[in-house]
Design an enzyme around this catalytic site. Sequence first.
Site, mmCIF file in Angstrom:
data_model
loop_
_atom_site.group_PDB
_atom_site.id
_atom_site.type_symbol
_atom_site.label_atom_id
_atom_site.label_comp_id
_atom_site.label_asym_id
_atom_site.label_seq_id
_atom_site.Cartn_x
_atom_site.Cartn_y
_atom_site.Cartn_z
ATOM 1 N N THR A 116 27.718 10.717 97.749
ATOM 2 C CA THR A 116 26.817 11.857 97.732
ATOM 3 C C THR A 116 25.881 11.721 98.914
ATOM 4 O O THR A 116 25.531 10.609 99.314
ATOM 5 C CB THR A 116 26.057 11.979 96.400
ATOM 6 O OG1 THR A 116 25.284 13.174 96.389
ATOM 7 C CG2 THR A 116 25.172 10.779 96.119
ATOM 8 N N LYS A 132 35.335 12.266 93.862
ATOM 9 C CA LYS A 132 34.098 12.353 94.654
ATOM 10 C C LYS A 132 33.442 10.984 94.596
ATOM 11 O O LYS A 132 33.033 10.537 93.516
ATOM 12 C CB LYS A 132 33.183 13.427 94.058
ATOM 13 C CG LYS A 132 31.808 13.537 94.681
ATOM 14 C CD LYS A 132 31.070 14.741 94.092
ATOM 15 C CE LYS A 132 29.583 14.729 94.377
ATOM 16 N NZ LYS A 132 29.255 14.907 95.785
ATOM 17 N N GLU A 166 34.035 13.615 99.508
ATOM 18 C CA GLU A 166 33.362 14.617 98.663
ATOM 19 C C GLU A 166 34.357 15.569 98.002
ATOM 20 O O GLU A 166 33.962 16.496 97.299
ATOM 21 C CB GLU A 166 32.402 15.457 99.512
ATOM 22 C CG GLU A 166 31.154 14.735 99.957
ATOM 23 C CD GLU A 166 30.019 14.916 98.959
ATOM 24 O OE1 GLU A 166 30.270 15.403 97.843
ATOM 25 O OE2 GLU A 166 28.891 14.569 99.314
#
EC number: 3.5.1.135
Length: 101
Positions: free
Chosen positions: A22, A19, A72
Amino acid sequence: MKNITFYRRFETDILAGRKTITLREASDADFVAGDQVRVSRYEDDVYFCNIEVTGVTPVQFDDLNDTHAVQENMTLPELKQVISEIYPGLKELFMIEFRLI
Ligand SMILES: CC(=O)Nc1ccn([C@@H]2O[C@H](CO)[C@@H](O)[C@H]2O)c(=O)n1
């Protein structure tokens, strides 16, 4: 050093490098490229890593695409669902890109 929190369910993906972005509302996106940021869990504020912010870019919810989802470690429908739960009705997001340091 600035701080950012993530929901604990994302800790493993962040630590594994799966990931790398954000998506946040404006009030949670006060970062610029080069910022070194302390990362802790939202639920209990336990520290788990440091990151360097590599970019901050506005993105509209309706413009989210598969590239965002890959960054993500989700599918696009999953990502849209997650964001809709965290930020109901919010259209203007900010993509914070980062790498582990
Ligand atoms: C207090 C607060 O808003 N905390 C947040 C907000 C967002 N996120 C994650 O960022 C991505 C896009 O929103 C998704 O992976 C989210 O789960 C998070 O971990 N923690």
